[in-house]
Design a protein around this motif. Structure first.
Motif, short mmCIF file in Angstrom:
data_model
loop_
_atom_site.label_atom_id
_atom_site.label_comp_id
_atom_site.label_asym_id
_atom_site.label_seq_id
_atom_site.Cartn_x
_atom_site.Cartn_y
_atom_site.Cartn_z
N LEU A 26 0.81 -1.21 0.00
CA LEU A 26 0.00 0.00 0.00
C LEU A 26 0.84 1.26 0.00
CD1 LEU A 26 -2.89 -0.79 2.49
CD2 LEU A 26 -2.91 -0.86 0.01
N ASP A 27 2.13 1.14 0.34
CA ASP A 27 2.94 2.36 0.37
C ASP A 27 3.36 2.73 -1.04
OD1 ASP A 27 4.70 0.19 0.05
OD2 ASP A 27 6.37 1.40 0.79
N HIS A 28 3.68 3.99 -1.21
CA HIS A 28 4.23 4.42 -2.49
C HIS A 28 5.21 5.55 -2.27
CE1 HIS A 28 0.50 6.79 -1.92
NE2 HIS A 28 1.22 7.79 -2.40
N GLY A 29 6.15 5.33 -1.38
CA GLY A 29 7.19 6.32 -1.14
C GLY A 29 8.10 6.45 -2.35
N PRO A 30 8.86 7.55 -2.42
CA PRO A 30 9.68 7.80 -3.60
C PRO A 30 10.78 6.80 -3.82
CG PRO A 30 10.10 9.42 -1.87
CD PRO A 30 8.90 8.63 -1.45
N GLY A 31 11.14 6.03 -2.81
CA GLY A 31 12.20 5.06 -3.00
C GLY A 31 11.72 3.74 -3.55
N HIS A 32 10.41 3.57 -3.69
CA HIS A 32 9.86 2.28 -4.11
C HIS A 32 10.00 2.15 -5.61
CE1 HIS A 32 7.34 -1.25 -3.47
NE2 HIS A 32 6.73 -0.93 -4.58
N ALA A 33 10.64 1.08 -6.09
CA ALA A 33 10.88 0.96 -7.53
C ALA A 33 10.57 -0.41 -8.07
CB ALA A 33 12.34 1.32 -7.82
N ARG A 34 9.81 -1.21 -7.35
CA ARG A 34 9.49 -2.54 -7.89
C ARG A 34 8.71 -2.40 -9.18
NH1 ARG A 34 6.81 -6.04 -3.35
NH2 ARG A 34 5.88 -4.06 -2.78
N GLY A 35 8.95 -3.31 -10.12
CA GLY A 35 8.28 -3.23 -11.42
C GLY A 35 9.09 -2.51 -12.46
N HIS A 36 10.26 -1.95 -12.09
CA HIS A 36 11.09 -1.25 -13.04
C HIS A 36 12.22 -2.17 -13.49
CE1 HIS A 36 9.70 2.47 -10.58
NE2 HIS A 36 8.75 1.94 -11.29
N GLY A 37 13.02 -1.70 -14.46
CA GLY A 37 14.19 -2.44 -14.88
C GLY A 37 13.83 -3.80 -15.46
N ALA A 38 14.58 -4.83 -15.00
CA ALA A 38 14.38 -6.17 -15.55
C ALA A 38 12.98 -6.70 -15.25
CB ALA A 38 15.44 -7.11 -15.00
N ASP A 39 12.43 -6.37 -14.07
CA ASP A 39 11.09 -6.83 -13.73
C ASP A 39 10.07 -6.30 -14.73
OD1 ASP A 39 11.98 -8.23 -11.63
OD2 ASP A 39 11.37 -6.81 -10.09
N PHE A 40 10.31 -5.08 -15.22
CA PHE A 40 9.34 -4.50 -16.13
C PHE A 40 9.29 -5.27 -17.44
CE2 PHE A 40 8.18 -1.74 -19.62
CZ PHE A 40 6.90 -1.41 -19.22
N ALA A 41 10.43 -5.78 -17.90
CA ALA A 41 10.43 -6.56 -19.13
C ALA A 41 9.51 -7.76 -19.01
CB ALA A 41 11.86 -7.01 -19.45
N GLY A 42 9.52 -8.40 -17.83
CA GLY A 42 8.62 -9.53 -17.62
C GLY A 42 7.17 -9.11 -17.64
N LEU A 43 6.87 -7.97 -17.02
CA LEU A 43 5.50 -7.46 -17.01
C LEU A 43 5.02 -7.18 -18.43
CD1 LEU A 43 3.03 -6.29 -15.50
CD2 LEU A 43 4.26 -4.10 -15.43
N LEU A 44 5.87 -6.50 -19.20
CA LEU A 44 5.51 -6.17 -20.58
C LEU A 44 5.37 -7.44 -21.42
CD1 LEU A 44 5.02 -4.02 -22.71
CD2 LEU A 44 7.49 -3.80 -22.99
N ALA A 45 6.24 -8.41 -21.18
CA ALA A 45 6.16 -9.67 -21.93
C ALA A 45 4.86 -10.40 -21.64
CB ALA A 45 7.36 -10.56 -21.57
N THR A 46 4.43 -10.39 -20.37
CA THR A 46 3.17 -11.04 -20.02
C THR A 46 2.00 -10.36 -20.71
OG1 THR A 46 4.07 -11.68 -17.86
CG2 THR A 46 1.67 -11.67 -18.10
N ALA A 47 2.00 -9.02 -20.68
CA ALA A 47 0.90 -8.28 -21.30
C ALA A 47 0.84 -8.52 -22.81
CB ALA A 47 1.05 -6.79 -21.00
N ALA A 48 2.02 -8.70 -23.44
CA ALA A 48 2.06 -8.84 -24.89
C ALA A 48 2.14 -10.30 -25.34
CB ALA A 48 3.26 -8.09 -25.44
N GLY A 49 2.34 -11.23 -24.40
CA GLY A 49 2.50 -12.63 -24.77
C GLY A 49 3.79 -12.89 -25.50
N ALA A 50 4.88 -12.29 -25.02
CA ALA A 50 6.17 -12.41 -25.71
C ALA A 50 7.22 -13.00 -24.78
CB ALA A 50 6.63 -11.03 -26.20
#
Length: 981
Positions: A310-334
């Motif tokens: 539930l927090d969203h402080g400025p230091g929170h960065a999950r979902g960026h970088g390499a993790d984001f590639a996985g998220l985008l791949a799931t959304a696109a089926g790639a």
């Protein structure tokens, strides 16, 4: 693509050199690599023109996807039909055919030097590609230059093997075309629009994303747009928000070609990225270049048992970088590995840029929109849902998940509703009601039972009201009223709806809502009492209803107090206090007793809010502060409630009682700009009086006349503003206007049966203005009546004030005695009565001067000046200095600090702090340059600075540092230096 080549000198030099080698009989291969749109074709065309000019025969071919299934299609396009070889036809792919084609090429070379140009060789059919590779191995001793353009962009689906991959490096002269640099791209923009400024140029360059193809297409659209003749001030037509507004549409067509060239898998990933980015654009996290996210709300740590943070402080960065590639791949089926490589490659060539949170974004919103153009809505929604589910499973921030759900149709699963509700909670605690309302609106699309829908509608209506959308709020709350729900939920909805209606001036409708709700609460006496209390509070804005409701409350309390309830009884204490029926001591005794009783949670806000107001009137300021804090802490942050506004008003009243003018002005915001409401509030009244106290006369005059009071609905806040405007007029010397405002305030307060001076001491204020106009007896009567009422309430502040004014109206030895009593009472008061004490010392000092006691008078006036200095009371400080001068004091008393600046000085100082020169300021304000210099000299002295560069910091210094400061020899009496305002 049209336009000049830029940053292609290396490629041009290589081609010129290789052309000369071919002319001398030594051939070779020049391989032009680059992503789609980097100008391979343009460079190839330039090589063709140069070769033709140098006498070479040119054979050309342009490959296309349609040719890939036709053997030797590219070679036949190069060589063309030749009568000497009638047996050559499409479909011949054996070695004999390849040999005959080679002999044909040799025959051409025997006639003279050749340039063989093949564009988009990556699309060539396989036999042609093999034939070209074999040709490269044999041309080193022929007058033949082979120039090939090949796409070298990283795609999700791996492309065919490159033409030169199996060739010796010694046979290939390869050149990779890099994206355009920003300076080269800016040069193209200035070529198209010579008057282009830096901002407009930078926007177009970003949208071009380093691609000559995209940049030229965009410039073509901007040049041909119907509104190009009305350029923006920056010299370039402003970029529209969407491609639909571009004409004739070359730019979106170029982006579409770029996606088509990349292949369906890459296009899908590219569009998914654009869709996901739209959700980030509204994200409150630290993801944009505009600034960091708000701090995490207290009590909202990670997880909370929901599987996400539930927090969203400025230091929170999950979902960026390499993790984001996985998220985008799931959304696109790639394939995630290919997606990660693609993101890196697209960032390197300038199509993508990372935001401050490390997430890849399209280089410009217009480019993102072009990527999305034509993509079906259903596919976008599916991408957002896939992203939301993936992020939920990873435990991402709840709002980041909810941003994607905002763009999906209903997800009939429990987790979706839970995420949206939790996201709304976070937004509410971060004071972002618009975001919270968006989440709840989306939540309403999910399958809901009636009782849950009713609660959501109540919260949503409350949030929409907080977002200044009163019409939508009332519609939501009215809908909630008609849905079946638990009695408590019906009461919450009714209180919220009544508050919203009252806020729009629809008092009668609000009271009708409350009465109907009360009538449906048979069997719930506690809830019925809460509704009665809310009804009484809302009736304050309607005189007839107020008299009727309070009359009924008093009657019921007389024979059956249990039917009134604790919250209703404390309203009666408040009524008695303002009607002049009880003392402060008695009121606080009753308030404390009522606070000690158990109360229903729904009644608690009314109890605490009313108790805080009474405590503030009784000068129990610390206790009032605690009650306000407790009341605000116990308010449901997402539910509209009348006591929320009341508690904030009491907080402002406490600050005013303590003389915290800077805090009041800070809470009021810009006092010189347009007002957000057509009628004044209590906050406006306090801001107006704070401007008067701090000597900002011009700003006070503007605020005093910022509202049309003839159209304002009846309310105690209007009466408070009338009183404040009277204070401003009196300070400006308009005593006749001040008397009018004070008496009108009194008339309106009396109609509400508010006669005590605890809220607006209008009688003493009117008496002082009457005295300034020479009206002695009327002033005496007003002051005497206020003293009687003040002694009933019996707090040092009210009694001391009344004694001071009555002393001034009485005059003589009797008046001097009353003034002395006022000073003694205020000095000994346990609460902060600083402003009243300064006024009393001033009054006593003036009366001592009138009595000929100059020594004692100067002592009192010096004390008044010193106290005003410490409190930042610029106006009273000035008045004390004038009185000292009248009493024969010597020396100087000067006001300094930002609060001491006149309106003209402040305006000029702010322009100078913003970087304007004296000449520019003089032109802007239509003043002589000498006048500007004089004002700045005075400003430097008051702010205690020596250089222009110190102005910004000095002007923003806190109010506690901006107060009058005495100057001059300690052994002399100090008086203020006269000067223009």
């Amino acid at each position: 693509m049209t336009g000049p080549l830029r940053e292609r000198d290396g490629a041009t030099a290589l081609l010129v050199a290789e052309t000369e080698r071919a002319r001398s009989g030594s051939g070779g291969l020049v391989l032009l690599r680059g992503a789609t749109g980097t100008g391979r074709t343009a460079v190839l065309e330039s090589a063709v023109r140069h070769a033709a000019d140098r006498g070479l025969r040119v054979l050309r071919a342009r490959c296309s996807p349609e040719d890939t299934g036709m053997p030797f299609a590219t070679v036949l396009q190069l060589l063309g039909p030749v009568p000497d070889f009638p047996d050559l036809a499409p479909g011949l792919h054996d070695r004999g055919s390849a040999a005959r084609l080679w002999r044909l090429l040799l025959s051409y070379a025997a006639e003279g030097p050749l340039l063989v140009a093949v564009d988009d060789v990556h699309l060539a059919d396989a036999p042609s590609r093999r034939w070209l590779r074999e040709a490269v191995r044999r041309v080193d001793r022929l007058p033949l230059l082979l120039v090939v353009g090949e796409r070298s962009q990283y795609d999700i689906d791996p492309g065919p093997t490159g033409l030169a991959q199996s060739l010796s490096p010694s046979l290939v002269r390869a050149h990779t075309l890099a994206p355009l640099g920003d300076e080269a791209a800016a040069g193209l923009v200035r070529d198209a629009f010579p008057a282009a400024g830096p901002h407009g140029t930078a926007e177009v360059v970003r949208a071009g994303a380093g691609s000559p193809m995209l940049l030229h297409a965009l410039l073509d659209d901007l040049r041909n747009h119907p509104h190009t003749t009305g350029l923006a001030p920056d010299g370039v037509p402003p970029l529209p928000e969407t491609c639909a507004a571009l004409y004739p549409g070359s730019y979106p067509a170029a982006v579409s070609w770029w996606l088509k060239s990349a292949g369906p898998a890459t296009a899908e990933v590219a569009r998914c990225l654009a869709a996901l980015e739209q959700a980030w654009s509204d994200d409150g996290a630290a993801a944009t270049a505009e600034g960091p996210a708000p701090e995490r709300a207290p009590g909202h740590g990670p997880d909370h048992g929901h599987g996400y943070a539930l927090d969203h402080g400025p230091g929170h960065a999950r979902g960026h970088g390499a993790d984001f590639a996985g998220l985008l791949a799931t959304a696109a089926g790639a394939d995630p590995a290919r997606v990660d490589g693609w993101l890196t490659a697209m960032t390197r060539i300038g199509m993508l840029r990372h935001d401050t949170a490390g997430r890849p974004r399209w280089a410009h919103p217009l480019l993102r929109d072009a990527v999305l153009t034509g993509w079906p809505t259903s596919r976008r929604e599916a991408a957002h849902r896939a992203a939301a589910e993936t992020m939920l499973n990873r435990g991402e921030r709840v709002e980041a998940i909810a941003r994607h759900l905002l763009r999906t149709p209903p997800v009939p699963l429990p987790w979706a509703l839970r995420v949206l509700r939790d996201a709304a909670t976070v937004a509410v605690h971060d004071a972002r009601p618009r975001d919270a309302a968006a989440y709840l609106r989306r939540a309403l699309a999910e399958p809901l039972a009636d009782d849950r829908r009713q609660r959501l509608l109540t919260e949503l209506g409350s949030l929409e009201y907080a977002s200044a959308d009163a019409a939508a709020a009332i519609a939501r709350l009215a809908e909630a009223q008609h849905l079946p729900a638990e009695p408590r939920d019906r009461v919450r909805a009714a209180v919220a709806l009544g508050t919203a209606l009252a806020g729009r001036g629809e008092i009668r409708t609000a009271l009708d809502v409350m009465r109907r709700t009360e009538g449906r609460l048979d069997g719930h006496p506690g809830l019925a009492r809460t509704v009665q209390t809310a009804t009484a509070l809302l009736s304050d804005m309607d005189l007839a209803a107020r008299q009727e409701i309070y009359g009924r409350l008093f009657e019921t309390d007389g024979h059956s107090p249990e039917l009134v309830g604790t919250a209703g009884q404390i309203l009666l204490v408040r009524y008695a206090a303002t009607a002049g029926l009880i003392s402060a001591g008695e009121a606080m005794t009753r308030v404390r007793a009522l606070l000690a009783r158990p109360a229903d949670p729904l009644a608690e806000p009314f109890l605490l809010g009313t108790a805080a107001a009474v405590a503030q009137w009784a000068d129990e300021l610390d206790e009032a502060d605690r009650l306000v804090d407790r009341g605000l802490a116990e308010q449901h942050p997402a539910l509209l409630h009348p006591m929320q506004h009341a508690l904030l008003n009491t907080r402002a009243d406490i600050a005013a009682a303590r003389g915290h003018h800077t805090a009041l002005l800070g809470a009021a915001g810009d006092t010189t700009g347009p007002r957000s409401r057509p009628w004044p509030t209590n906050r406006d009244a306090h801001a107006l009086m704070a401007l008067v106290h701090t000597g900002r006369a011009e700003e006070a005059a503007r605020l005093a006349h910022a509202f049309d009071l003839s159209r304002a609905p009846e309310s105690w806040e209007l009466n408070r503003f009338l009183y404040a405007r009277g204070v401003q007029r009196a300070a400006a010397g308009d005593h006749a206007g001040a008397v009018h405002d004070f008496l009108e305030c009194g008339r309106r307060q009396a109609a509400r049966e508010v006669v005590s001076p605890v809220v607006t001491p209008w009688r003493t204020a009117a008496a002082e203005s009457r005295l300034a106009l020479g009206g002695g007896q009327e002033a005496l009567d007003l002051a005497a009546e206020e003293l009687r009422l003040a002694q009933t309430w019996n707090t040092p502040r009210t009694v001391g004030r009344a004694l001071r004014v009555l002393g001034s109206a009485t005059g003589g030895r009797r008046g001097l005695k009353l003034a002395g009593e006022a000073v003694d009472i205020l000095r000994e008061a346990p609460a902060d009565t600083g402003t009243e004490l300064v006024e009393a010392l001033l009054a006593q000092g003036r009366q001592l001067l009138a009595a000929g006691e100059r020594g004692r008078a100067r002592d009192r006036l010096r004390e008044a000046a010193d106290l005003a200095e410490r409190r930042g009371e610029v106006r009273l400080f000035t008045l004390a200095g004038l009185a000292l001068r009248e009493g024969g004091a010597r020396g100087s008393l000067t006001a300094t600090g930002s609060g001491a600046l006149t309106g003209s000085e402040r305006r000029i100082a702010e322009l100078a702090a913003a970087g304007r020169t004296n000449t520019e300021i003089a032109d802007l304000l239509h003043l002589a340059r000498r006048t500007v210099e004089t004002h700045l000299t005075s400003t430097y002295r008051k702010l205690g600075i020596r250089r222009r560069t110190e102005l910004p910091a000095a002007l923003t210094r806190s109010g506690s540092e901006s107060r009058p400061v005495c100057a001059g020899p300690a052994t002399t009496d100090r008086i203020p230096a006269r000067g223009p305002d």
